[in-house]
Design an enzyme around this catalytic site. Structure first.
Site, mmCIF file in Angstrom:
data_model
loop_
_atom_site.group_PDB
_atom_site.id
_atom_site.type_symbol
_atom_site.label_atom_id
_atom_site.label_comp_id
_atom_site.label_asym_id
_atom_site.label_seq_id
_atom_site.Cartn_x
_atom_site.Cartn_y
_atom_site.Cartn_z
ATOM 1 N N GLN A 9 -4.681 -5.545 6.811
ATOM 2 C CA GLN A 9 -5.864 -6.383 6.154
ATOM 3 C C GLN A 9 -5.613 -7.710 6.762
ATOM 4 O OE1 GLN A 9 -7.926 -5.411 4.100
ATOM 5 N NE2 GLN A 9 -7.088 -3.299 3.658
ATOM 6 N N LYS B 180 -10.410 -0.784 10.520
ATOM 7 C CA LYS B 180 -10.548 -2.120 9.582
ATOM 8 C C LYS B 180 -10.972 -3.287 10.221
ATOM 9 C CE LYS B 180 -7.283 -0.388 6.244
ATOM 10 N NZ LYS B 180 -8.189 -0.066 4.917
ATOM 11 N N HIS C 193 0.860 -1.167 -0.061
ATOM 12 C CA HIS C 193 0.054 -0.076 0.013
ATOM 13 C C HIS C 193 0.651 1.381 -0.085
ATOM 14 C CE1 HIS C 193 -2.745 2.824 1.861
ATOM 15 N NE2 HIS C 193 -3.700 2.268 1.348
ATOM 16 N N CYS D 143 -4.497 2.383 -3.693
ATOM 17 C CA CYS D 143 -3.500 3.031 -2.935
ATOM 18 C C CYS D 143 -2.347 1.968 -3.361
ATOM 19 C CB CYS D 143 -3.593 3.338 -1.705
ATOM 20 S SG CYS D 143 -4.728 4.684 -1.316
ATOM 21 N N ASP E 257 2.985 -5.031 8.005
ATOM 22 C CA ASP E 257 1.687 -3.971 8.016
ATOM 23 C C ASP E 257 0.597 -5.027 8.161
ATOM 24 O OD1 ASP E 257 -0.626 -2.749 6.993
ATOM 25 O OD2 ASP E 257 0.423 -1.979 5.265
HETATM 26 N N1 PMP Z 1 -1.608 -0.952 4.669
HETATM 27 C C1 PMP Z 1 -2.761 -1.478 3.923
HETATM 28 C C2 PMP Z 1 -2.472 -2.977 3.600
HETATM 29 C C3 PMP Z 1 -3.985 -1.124 3.909
HETATM 30 O O1 PMP Z 1 -4.938 -1.865 3.311
HETATM 31 C C4 PMP Z 1 -4.330 0.180 4.208
HETATM 32 C C5 PMP Z 1 -5.827 0.806 4.056
HETATM 33 N N2 PMP Z 1 -6.299 0.549 2.909
HETATM 34 C C6 PMP Z 1 -3.243 0.948 4.990
HETATM 35 C C7 PMP Z 1 -2.012 0.437 5.121
HETATM 36 C C8 PMP Z 1 -3.616 2.169 5.415
HETATM 37 O O2 PMP Z 1 -4.295 2.405 6.628
HETATM 38 P P1 PMP Z 1 -4.863 3.752 7.228
HETATM 39 O O3 PMP Z 1 -5.496 4.463 6.016
HETATM 40 O O4 PMP Z 1 -6.244 3.313 8.193
HETATM 41 O O5 PMP Z 1 -3.778 4.363 7.682
#
Ligand code: PMP
Length: 406
Positions: A203, A226, A123, A364, A200
């Protein structure tokens, strides 16, 4: 045991909403999950009953609020089996957790020419903070390639290490394809080179049980929103030995021991990394989300979501013109696809009019889109309140949308 899905659905008030007069089908869970009433009430209850700034108070409400806040730190530590409560830092999300690490750990560990290993499926939150460090310090970013099936090329990973590798930072599960990465093996490999690993877990944390001590990761980051919790709360787990070596990320109240114009000393862990008033109402509501998840049993959730995924995959494969992106052998409940020559945005817009909430675009993860040579995908991501019936309806809608966009 199994899950009672109708009972679960009743816990989530938003699922009864209508969109353009049609029942909402919410398949955008990888972006954010919906909240059970207990979470909504827990946050409202803070403001209703105990709202008061935490940690700096001698009065009753301040103490109640502080206790409730610190109780959740313990719950989070228990949820991921951290070695101690002090290893849990509250942030505002995964993004902030990674920025904190790229800054504080970045300053501590990196000199010009040093290297960080990322993957092609990260991401942007796990790419851009390292690029900022690259600008500040002249570091190099090395990237593990993704195979046609949407898995990490593990041979290539092994070859990326050098005497200059300082960190591996990798997503546990791809937000685009649902691929579950072999993070255990990656950690083992990195540690053989004495390199710490950031996972990270944005997910992963709500899909499968995570034990940070068993994994032996050095850092694990995730977002409350999430995992059926509130927005604006994130977690950074870090091994104490690392957190103690790192400089604070932000300066301000709470993170200090003593301040004077001749110099400042810093508070102990975890407060050293929690400058300013935190989102304490959100943290307390996260406690309710953890209780909710624990009451349902993560193994049952996994089984149910896995069944939904298998069912969805079988049905979606039969939709004319569908192209699935990512077919990893180990995966969670995410299906990314393209429909004929239609742009993902057009597919998403038409589905929206039929009551379906799906995400379209690059998610993203633009480097991954480039890898597959596509502008984006349509992504259906399932949670344990979704049903086979909703998938059937989506497949019916996709057949309709496909003929409309031919
Ligand atoms: N890493 C991953 C794998 C994600 O899916 C996301 C959110 N789509 C993020 C980081 C960023 O998370 P946040 O917007 O809650 O900071």
């Amino acid at each position: 045991m199994g899950l009672n899905i109708q009972e679960i659905r009743n816990d989530f008030p938003i699922l009864a909403e209508k969109v353009y007069g049609k029942p909402l089908v919410y398949f955008d869970n990888a972006a954010t999950t919906q909240k059970p009433l207990s979470v909504i009430e827990a946050e409202a209850d803070v403001y209703r009953r105990i709202n008061s700034n935490i940690h700096r108070s001698v009065h009753h409400l301040g103490n109640l609020c502080t206790e409730a806040f610190e109780e959740v730190r313990k719950k989070v530590a228990g949820f991921i089996n951290a070695g101690s409560n002090e290893e849990i830092i509250f942030t505002k999300g995964t993004t902030e957790s990674i920025n904190l690490l790229a800054t504080s750990l970045g300053e501590h560990l990196f000199s010009e020419g040093d290297e960080v290993i990322l993957t092609e499926m990260e991401h942007h939150s796990n790419i851009v903070p390292w690029q900022l460090l690259q600008k500040r310090k002249g570091i190099h970013i090395k990237v593990v390639p993704v195979t046609d099936d949407g898995e990490l090329d593990m041979d290539a990973f092994g070859k990326l290490f050098s005497g200059k590798t300082k960190i591996v930072s990798v997503t546990h599960i791809s937000n685009v394809m649902g691929t579950i990465n072999p993070v255990g093996k990656m950690i083992e490999k990195a540690h053989a080179f004495d390199v710490p690993v950031i996972i990270d877990g944005a997910q992963a944390i709500h899909h499968l049980p995570v034990d940070v001590q068993k994994l032996d990761c050095d850092f694990y980051v995730f977002s409350a929103h999430k995992m059926y919790g509130p927005t604006g709360v994130g977690i950074l787990y870090g091994k104490r030995e690392w957190l103690e070596k790192m400089e604070p990320y932000q300066g301000g109240g709470e993170m200090i021991d003593k301040v004077s114009f001749s110099g400042t000393t810093f508070n102990e862990l975890p407060y050293k990394f929690e400058a300013g008033t935190p989102n304490f109402a959100g943290v307390i509501a996260l406690g309710a989300a953890l209780e909710y998840l624990e009451s349902k049993n993560l193994n049952d959730i996994w089984d149910y979501e896995h069944d939904l995924f298998e069912y969805g995959m079988k049905k979606m494969k039969a939709v004319p013109g569908i192209r699935l992106i990512g077919q990893a052998s180990d995966h969670t409940s995410v299906i990314s696809f393209l429909l004929g020559k239609a742009h993902p945005f057009d597919v998403g817009t038409l589905l929206d009019k039929l009551g379906f909430a799906l995400r379209t675009g690059h998610h993203c993860a633009q480097p991954l889109m480039d890898r597959f040579g596509i502008p984006g995908t349509v992504r259906a991501s399932f949670a344990f309140y979704n049903t086979r019936d909703e998938i059937d309806r989506l497949v019916g809608a996709l057949n309709r949308v496909g003929t409309m966009l031919e």
